[in-house]
Design an enzyme around this catalytic site. Structure first.
Site, PDB file in Angstrom:
ATOM      1  N   ARG A  51     -12.143  14.914 -33.999  1.00 19.80           N
ATOM      2  CA  ARG A  51     -11.145  15.963 -34.191  1.00 19.80           C
ATOM      3  C   ARG A  51     -10.688  15.963 -35.650  1.00 19.80           C
ATOM      4  O   ARG A  51     -10.788  14.951 -36.351  1.00 19.80           O
ATOM      5  CB  ARG A  51      -9.966  15.629 -33.277  1.00 19.80           C
ATOM      6  N   THR A 331     -12.578  27.968 -29.086  1.00 16.93           N
ATOM      7  CA  THR A 331     -13.095  26.665 -28.707  1.00 16.93           C
ATOM      8  C   THR A 331     -14.368  26.886 -27.898  1.00 16.93           C
ATOM      9  O   THR A 331     -14.565  27.948 -27.334  1.00 16.93           O
ATOM     10  CB  THR A 331     -12.058  25.880 -27.868  1.00 16.93           C
ATOM     11  N   ASN A 351     -10.070  25.997 -33.494  1.00 16.00           N
ATOM     12  CA  ASN A 351      -8.781  26.422 -32.950  1.00 16.00           C
ATOM     13  C   ASN A 351      -8.791  27.919 -32.669  1.00 16.00           C
ATOM     14  O   ASN A 351      -9.536  28.360 -31.840  1.00 16.00           O
ATOM     15  CB  ASN A 351      -7.602  25.993 -33.829  1.00 16.00           C
ATOM     16  N   ASP A 373      -1.878  22.875 -34.030  1.00 17.66           N
ATOM     17  CA  ASP A 373      -1.757  22.086 -32.792  1.00 17.66           C
ATOM     18  C   ASP A 373      -0.734  20.957 -32.921  1.00 17.66           C
ATOM     19  O   ASP A 373      -0.416  20.288 -31.946  1.00 17.66           O
ATOM     20  CB  ASP A 373      -3.119  21.520 -32.372  1.00 17.66           C
ATOM     21  N   SER A 402      -4.496  17.620 -28.831  1.00 21.56           N
ATOM     22  CA  SER A 402      -5.405  18.627 -28.278  1.00 21.56           C
ATOM     23  C   SER A 402      -5.240  18.721 -26.764  1.00 21.56           C
ATOM     24  O   SER A 402      -4.647  17.841 -26.135  1.00 21.56           O
ATOM     25  CB  SER A 402      -6.836  18.212 -28.611  1.00 21.56           C
ATOM     26  N   SER A 403      -5.788  19.789 -26.194  1.00 19.50           N
ATOM     27  CA  SER A 403      -5.864  19.896 -24.731  1.00 19.50           C
ATOM     28  C   SER A 403      -7.312  19.851 -24.262  1.00 19.50           C
ATOM     29  O   SER A 403      -7.578  20.047 -23.072  1.00 19.50           O
ATOM     30  CB  SER A 403      -5.249  21.215 -24.260  1.00 19.50           C
ATOM     31  N   GLY A 423     -10.172  27.211 -24.301  1.00 18.62           N
ATOM     32  CA  GLY A 423      -9.000  27.925 -23.779  1.00 18.62           C
ATOM     33  C   GLY A 423      -7.661  27.297 -24.119  1.00 18.62           C
ATOM     34  O   GLY A 423      -6.684  27.538 -23.411  1.00 18.62           O
ATOM     35  N   GLY A 424      -7.613  26.466 -25.171  1.00 19.92           N
ATOM     36  CA  GLY A 424      -6.323  25.921 -25.618  1.00 19.92           C
ATOM     37  C   GLY A 424      -5.600  25.231 -24.474  1.00 19.92           C
ATOM     38  O   GLY A 424      -6.177  24.418 -23.749  1.00 19.92           O
TER      39      GLY A 424
HETATM   40  N1  GLY Z   1      -7.173  23.742 -30.493  1.00 16.19           N
HETATM   41  C1  GLY Z   1      -6.903  23.687 -29.130  1.00 16.19           C
HETATM   42  C2  GLY Z   1      -6.901  22.297 -28.577  1.00 16.19           C
HETATM   43  O1  GLY Z   1      -7.491  21.410 -29.162  1.00 16.19           O
HETATM   44  O2  GLY Z   1      -6.292  22.071 -27.578  1.00 16.19           O
END
Ligand code: GLY
Length: 520
Positions: A51, A331, A351, A373, A402-403, A423-424
């Protein structure tokens, strides 16, 4: 890659770099991601964090004005929004350790796609339109993604010469991204545009092998990405909150089953806002949050008939967390299972659409806006409406929370399912529902991925329901319980592979996106 004798890592690396060329709006070498792999012979699960990291010059208040107010768009648009990219370092590390084919071979298809071009899709075109202001403003983005200021139409062929050159340099020497010509070009572009990333940031970048988070659910073991992703922790937490409730006999998408899912999601996202951050900077109580005992206690707070307003749902009591702790829209996702049943589940991103909306001069690389984020100010929602506090505050070299939830499910140490999604904030709940669809509701993988979804993230106080996804009686029932419903077009672009009891593979890509399942 698999037909050439490569393994799941070769295929995953080649596909990741190729997606960087054909989906620059969603993910790419200017961003970062997470890789989860299961090594069949060794019965080993490994997780790689590549990341983005905050630049060395980043500061906690970097997106605030003199009065301490958030400067609109500052963490999203342009060079200041960019975190130090990790994709190439991560892919190279995974390939160096586990790839079978030569590095140049796995990069080659992406170079071809950039050099010869490819017909752009509707999704590509929509994404350029939604980011048009930034793409027209940045000279390199404009030169690449428009023809004299006119955006491409679906089917027109996009050639990316600079990106082809950059990828050729990376094929020769992956370090060129961090120490060589590519690094110099990124650093110069940053300096010329008030960005923070320097050569030193690039030089210091390292991907990190982390211990995956794993938990048992019924007969299977679910492993996923640990912090700095919140994905794995909250996926396991929600599965624990469901516990041994017999969802199947309650009925798929019945109001009672949905209500339990929604209330569980709210609890998980409330904890996320307080406890989750980069474990190299803050102590994340992973063990507590994923412990069945914690879930049992929190489950007692769920009223089976009434929605608890988000304002009344607090993050877990620190004393309880402490007690249970036994340890010091865009993503992209891809899933691979090879002939030896090694599996890779990889989610990566820049992102938001086209990241920061800027291309580093002369490189063809779309740069991410992952800095958004972070919790740029306490309880200030990011682009996904997620809130956070100190645990996810900005610090130099820190990784934004992150998610992303690349996940692999095993049974008796053998892969049963690999799954993930973009999808964030919705990634966690998308992966959760696909897993439940397969494991609890016995759906085939295609149906599991295609079925309508719901999402709740505690804040804002809204239950997202896929348009036409629930019947009106169910919607009314949920409203009567106090859920505030917001119907939306489908989200996510998930994919999954399931290993069937006879050992054959069943794969599916989301009908909401442009992916495909392929095998031989
Ligand atoms: N950029 C979205 C995530 O990493 O959750």
């Amino acid at each position: 890659m698999l037909k050439q004798g490569g393994n799941a890592i070769d295929a995953a690396v080649a596909t990741t770099v190729a997606i960087s060329v054909v989906e620059p709006f969603s993910a790419g070498i200017g961003g970062g991601g997470f890789l989860l792999m299961h090594r069949a012979k060794q019965k080993e699960m490994r997780a790689l964090d590549f990341r983005e990291r905050a630049p060395l010059k980043a500061t906690r208040g970097m997106y605030l004005d003199a009065q301490g107010k958030v400067r609109p768009g500052a963490s999203v648009d342009g060079h200041l929004a960019v975190g130090t990219p990790g994709t190439i370092a991560g892919l190279y590390e995974a390939h160096r350790q586990y790839g079978k084919l030569p590095w140049k071979t796995v990069i080659a298809p992406a170079i071809r796609l950039a050099e010869r071009g490819f017909p752009v899709s509707h999704r590509f075109v929509e994404s350029t339109r939604s980011r048009q202001e930034m793409l027209l403003k940045n000279p390199d983005a404009r030169a690449i993604f428009t023809r004299n200021g006119q955006f491409y139409q679906p089917g027109q062929v996009l050639v990316q010469r600079d990106l082809a050159k950059t990828l050729s340099a990376i094929a020769q020497d992956p370090n060129s991204f961090y120490r060589g010509k590519v690094a110099a070009a990124i650093a110069q572009d940053m300096q010329a545009n008030n960005g923070l990333i320097t050569l030193e940031d690039l030089k210091q970048y390292r991907p990190i092998w982390r211990d995956p988070v794993c938990g048992n659910f019924r007969q299977v073991r679910v492993c996923s990405m640990p912090p700095p992703s919140s994905g794995g922790v909250h996926l396991l937490q929600i599965l624990n909150l469901i516990g041994d409730t017999d969802l199947k006999s309650i009925g798929w998408h019945s109001p009672d089953a949905l209500h339990l899912l929604i209330e569980s999601m709210k609890i998980a996202y409330a904890d996320r806002a307080t406890y989750l951050g980069d474990p190299d900077f803050v102590k994340v109580p992973v063990r507590s949050l994923i412990s069945p005992e914690y879930a049992k206690i929190r489950r007692q707070g769920i009223n089976p008939r009434k929605a608890t307003p988000s304002a009344q749902i607090k993050p877990g009591d620190p004393a309880l967390i402490q007690r249970l702790s036994r340890e010091s829209t865009e993503t992209s996702h891809l899933t691979v299972v090879d002939r030896d049943r090694n599996a890779v589940s990889l989610t990566f991103t820049v992102n938001l659409g086209f990241g920061a909306g800027v291309v580093a001069k002369g490189t063809g690389i779309v740069l991410n806006n992952e800095m958004d984020d972070f919790a740029i100010a306490p309880n200030t929602p990011n682009a996904f409406g997620l809130v956070g506090d100190r645990a996810n505050a900005i610090e130099p070299r820190k990784t934004p929370l992150s998610s992303m939830t690349p996940t692999i499910v095993t049974q008796n140490d053998q892969v049963k399912m690999a799954v993930g999604a973009p999808g964030g904030s919705t990634i966690i709940t998308t992966v959760l529902q696909i897993i439940l669809n397969v494991l609890v509701y016995d759906m085939n993988v295609r149906k599991a991925v295609a079925s309508p979804r719901i999402h709740h993230q505690w804040q804002p106080e809204l239950l997202m329901v896929e348009r036409f996804g629930l019947d009106p009686l169910t919607i009314n029932n949920l409203k009567q319980r106090g859920h505030q419903i917001n119907e939306r077009d489908g989200w996510g672009n998930a994919n999954a592979i399931v290993v069937l009891p006879d050992g054959s593979l069943e794969g599916a890509a989301d009908p909401r996106g442009e992916g495909v399942a392929a095998g031989f």
